[in-house]
Every structure is written in structure tokens, then in C-alpha cells.
Design a protein around this motif. Structure first.
Motif, short mmCIF file in Angstrom:
data_model
loop_
_atom_site.label_atom_id
_atom_site.label_comp_id
_atom_site.label_asym_id
_atom_site.label_seq_id
_atom_site.Cartn_x
_atom_site.Cartn_y
_atom_site.Cartn_z
N VAL A 173 90.84 0.38 -8.32
CA VAL A 173 90.17 -0.92 -8.28
C VAL A 173 90.67 -1.60 -7.22
CG1 VAL A 173 89.48 -3.11 -9.33
CG2 VAL A 173 89.90 -0.87 -10.76
N ASN A 174 89.39 -1.88 -6.01
CA ASN A 174 89.78 -2.74 -4.77
C ASN A 174 91.07 -2.24 -4.20
OD1 ASN A 174 87.63 -4.64 -5.44
ND2 ASN A 174 89.24 -5.96 -6.93
N GLY A 175 91.00 -0.83 -3.99
CA GLY A 175 92.10 -0.40 -3.34
C GLY A 175 93.16 -0.01 -3.89
N GLN A 176 93.52 -0.44 -5.05
CA GLN A 176 94.81 -0.14 -5.71
C GLN A 176 94.64 0.62 -7.00
OE1 GLN A 176 97.78 -1.33 -4.49
NE2 GLN A 176 96.43 -1.94 -2.58
N GLN A 224 95.35 1.37 -10.73
CA GLN A 224 95.59 0.55 -12.18
C GLN A 224 95.10 1.49 -13.46
OE1 GLN A 224 93.13 -3.01 -11.85
NE2 GLN A 224 91.93 -2.31 -13.30
N SER A 261 95.85 3.77 4.18
CA SER A 261 94.77 3.66 5.15
C SER A 261 94.30 5.15 5.57
CB SER A 261 94.66 2.61 6.07
OG SER A 261 95.79 3.29 7.22
#
Length: 475
Positions: free
Chosen positions: A343-346, A348, A417
Motif C-alpha cells: 500500500v503506497n509503496g510499503q 503491510q 526503487s
């Protein structure tokens, strides 16, 4: 003791002779199997006499005998664990009912799919390992390769028997197709991705037998819980043979590490270039091979959320690993399990219905088991006084299937990235240079008791034979 009838053309303990139609069908498939073995089985091995174990019963206390056999003459056959007429289904919606001896019509397509997918992996690994005998690091290792090959062939027979006996014309067609697909074939590949990868060298072979055959252990153990009793009995016996395959992988890597550690200590260096120059495999290369084979293997468990997994469990087709040792209700409705998402690059965790997360449950069981073996490898390094430790990469590293597919993740669990992934991929996964270096070590050593310079001898031989026993007689 449930003995195996070796007077039959197809050795078996399923009274094959009492079903003449089935016997004729399997005897018709047999020449196609031998042709497949000749075409894509172990290269250049036709006249070798190999010290092989052959199943003579399904009694765990005395199920195998050893002797020199030409692999083409190996007695492949159909061996099921003894049945229990009172066996009950112990999970899913049919819990408490009698186990099925025949395929229920409503589960026919799913059971066939399960059996075909498992069956497809068996000849695939023989094809992947076809050329390895030409670069064996010792006669002992060559024999172990050939033992794995013939047992994968027998596991194919086990699945083909189920297809022929229980699935009519569809089953016969699927059995033919198992010999028509080929690992890595562009037009007609094997079903699962890991079984289309190359196994170019013995380091890859040891990683494959440690990790990918361990996937086999967990898949077979889940199928050994099946409400379809012939499948459960078949896979339970396959697990007896599978244990040796994982032993070859685990002990093989231990011996590679032992030799590498010896060279590092002799040279008093951890410089990969100096270790390579001395003819050993440096630890960073071993770690990269580990990262690759581990990540490819955990993809074999499928998507982290799967309606098919839920259906297979609720229907009683496929249980969990060691289902009987779990303390829940074995129905799982209303229960949840944590899976990963980005979620949003992280990364969880999120809770999902456990029935839909059963692939992830099996994957997590596999990961725990795999890490234990990597811990044993690290004991080799620790005992040698080498401070480096191997580690399995993060579960989301290099994934191609499920919610984590395509995420750029470092082995230590950081979302990175595209630029960092590109810059550091060669630190994390084997490079063309790694493959070329390992290939350069792969000279054939087959004099009894002699070993290639990049691997240590085993502690003991096969079946209490000495390490320098003549495990293969070359015709």
C-alpha cells in the motif's frame, strides 16, 4: 508387510492383474514412457549399472533393497500405502464421512487438475537434470542424481495410474500429455514455472533438490490428507522416497560450504575473487543461488489468496500440512490469516479469510522448514570459524505470482526503487558471470573415492557402503 509383486510386467501392490483393461492400458503407456526416458532422461547413461534402491514393499521398516541396475531396466511401478477401510475424511465440509474410494462426479475436474499438475512436475525435473551426469563431481554424487531421476520417474507412474484407473478417456489423454510437454519448451512447456527453469550446474541442482523438492514434500503431504483415498495412499508412499531428494540437496550444499570454508581458512581470506581463483565457490555466489531458488520455489505455492485453494480444502481434496496435528475445527469458516500487500509503496499485513489464504499457510510452513535447514548450513560455517551466515530472502523478494508479483524488494525486506533494483540486482541474484564461473568448475570426476575440488566428500556412503564404493559401473 505389504509386498510388491515383481512377477508382473508393471510391479505393483494394487492387484493390477485383476483389472485386465487397466493393465493393458498401462502396458500400452509403458513403451511411451521408455521412449521418453531414452529421449530426455539422463544423457549418456544407457549402459551404466547404478547402485540403486528399489522399493520392494511399503512397510516403513524394510521397504527397499539396493543393487546395481541399469536405469532403463529399473522396475518402475505402482505402490500405494496400505488402505484403512474405516478411514474418515477429517477436514472440510465432508468431515466425518467415509473417505472416497472413487472420484465423486462433482469433484472430478478439480481432482484431475490436482493430479495432472503434481504428475507434470515429476518428468519435468528429470528433463531439467538431463545433462548433469556429464559434469558429476564424484561417482557418489552421480549415483544420487540417478536415484532421484528413477524415483521421479516412478512418481510419474504413480500419478499416471490414478489418471488411468479413475478418469477414463480424459485420464488416458492426460497421461499421454505428461510425456508430450517438455521442460523449457517454447511451444509446449511444463505447467509450473519453476519446472521450466534450467538446472545448469550442480550448485543449482543441490539448491533445486533442497528447495524445490521441499515444495514437493509440502504439496504431497497436503495431498496425503485427501478425502480421495487412492490419492492419499499414493502420495504417502511418494513422501518416503522424497526424503532422499531433500537429503541430497541439504548435504550437497553443506559439503560445498565445508570446502569453501576450508579454502577461506587456508588462504585466510573472504575475498570472493581469491576463493574463486582457488577453485572453490565463494559465499556471495552461494547466497545468490539460494535467493534465486528460494524465490522461484515459493511462487510454486500459488497466489496468496485463492478461491481454488478454498474449494480444494472445503471439498476435502487437499488438506494442510500435518492437518491432524492442528488444534482448530478443520473447517475454518470464519477464521482469518495474515497475508502481505503493498500500500503506497510499503508492505503491510491484512487479515483475510483463512480458507482463501491456504496457499499462504502452506508457503509459511515451507518457509519455516526451509529456514531450519539453512540454519544447519550456517552451523557448517560457524564450526569452521567463518563469520558469514546465509539467509533466506524476504518472502516478497523476486516474486512473480500473487499480490507480491513484480514488487521491487531487497532480500532484507525493503521496498526499493526501480533504479536501486537495477543497480543492485547483480548483488542479489546470480549473474551470467556467476553461471559461467560455476560452469567452469564442472569437470567430471568419476573415479571411486575422488571428488571435485569445489566440494567436500560426504561423511558416509550410501546404505553403509564406503565412500569409495563403485556406485556406478560404466558399460
Amino acid at each position: 508387510m505389504s509386498t510388491i509383486n515383481y512377477s508382473e510386467k508393471i510391479p505393483n501392490n494394487v492387484n493390477l492383474g485383476e483389472d485386465r483393461t487397466l493393465q493393458r492400458a498401462l502396458e500400452g503407456w509403458q513403451p511411451n514412457f521408455i521412449n521418453w526416458w531414452d529421449d530426455v532422461g539422463p544423457e549418456g547413461s544407457t549402459n551404466h549399472e547404478v547402485y540403486l534402491r528399489t522399493a520392494v514393499s511399503v512397510d516403513p521398516n524394510g521397504w527397499a533393497q539396493f543393487g546395481h541396475v541399469k536405469m532403463r531396466d529399473y522396475r518402475w511401478g505402482i505402490f500405494l500405502n496400505p488402505g484403512d477401510t474405516n478411514r474418515e475424511i477429517h477436514f472440510g465440509d465432508h468431515k466425518g464421512e467415509k473417505a472416497w474410494q472413487d472420484v465423486p462426479g462433482e469433484h472430478r475436474a478439480n481432482l484431475r487438475r490436482i493430479i495432472v499438475t503434481q504428475g507434470d512436475t515429476e518428468p519435468a525435473s528429470v528433463e531439467q537434470q538431463r545433462h548433469l551426469g556429464l559434469t558429476a563431481p564424484s561417482m557418489y554424487d552421480l549415483r544420487n542424481l540417478f536415484q532421484i531421476n528413477v524415483e521421479e520417474g516412478r512418481h510419474l507412474w504413480a500419478m499416471v495410474y490414478l489418471l488411468h484407473k479413475h478418469f477414463g478417456r480424459d485420464g488416458r489423454e492426460e497421461a499421454e500429455a505428461l510425456l508430450q510437454r517438455t521442460s523449457g519448451d517454447v511451444d509446449n512447456p511444463r505447467i509450473l514455472g519453476a519446472f521450466n527453469e534450467k538446472t545448469p550446474d550442480w550448485l543449482a541442482f543441490f539448491m533445486f533438490t533442497y528447495f524445490t523438492d521441499r515444495d514437493g514434500k509440502f504439496q504431497l503431504a497436503a495431498l496425503a490428507e485427501s478425502a480421495f483415498d487412492p490419492l492419499a495412499r499414493t502420495t504417502k508412499f511418494m513422501l518416503t522416497e522424497e526424503a532422499h531428494h531433500m537429503f541430497v540437496g541439504e548435504s550437497g550444499i553443506s559439503r560445498v560450504l565445508s570446502r569453501t570454508a576450508q579454502v577461506m581458512n587456508d588462504l585466510k581470506t573472504d575475498d570472493p575473487a581469491r576463493v574463486r581463483a582457488a577453485g572453490a565457490i565463494d559465499l556471495p555466489t552461494i547466497q545468490r543461488y539460494l535467493n534465486f531458488h528460494y524465490s522461484v520455489t515459493i511462487d510454486l505455492f500459488g497466489a496468496d489468496q485463492s478461491s481454488n485453494a478454498a474449494t480444494f480444502y472445503s471439498s476435502g481434496l487437499k488438506g494442510r500440512y500435518e492437518e491432524g496435528k492442528r488444534g482448530d475445527d478443520h473447517i475454518l469458516k470464519g477464521q482469518t490469516y495474515k497475508v502481505l500487500e503493498v500500500v503506497n509503496g510499503q508492505l503491510q499485513e491484512k487479515e483475510v479469510p483463512m480458507l482463501n489464504a491456504l496457499n499462504e499457510v502452506l508457503r509459511d510452513d515451507f518457509i519455516k522448514d526451509s529456514m531450519a535447514g539453512v540454519g544447519r548450513w550456517n552451523k557448517v560455517l560457524e564450526k569452521a570459524g567463518i563469520p558469514t551466515r546465509l539467509a533466506v530472502p524476504h518472502k516478497a523478494f523476486n516474486r512473480q505470482i500473487g499480490a507480491l508479483a513484480g514488487i521491487k524488494m531487497s532480500p532484507d525486506g525493503r521496498v526499493v526503487s526501480e533504479a536501486e533494483w537495477t543497480a543492485r540486482k547483480a548483488e542479489w541474484l546470480p549473474t551470467p558471470e556467476d553461471f559461467a564461473f560455476v560452469a567452469s568448475l564442472m569437470g567430471r570426476v568419476v573415479e571411486p573415492g575422488k571428488f571435485a575440488g569445489w566440494i567436500a566428500p560426504p561423511v558416509m556412503g550410501i546404505n553403509r557402503q564406503p565412500v569409495d564404493f563403485e556406485y556406478v559401473r560404466f558399460g
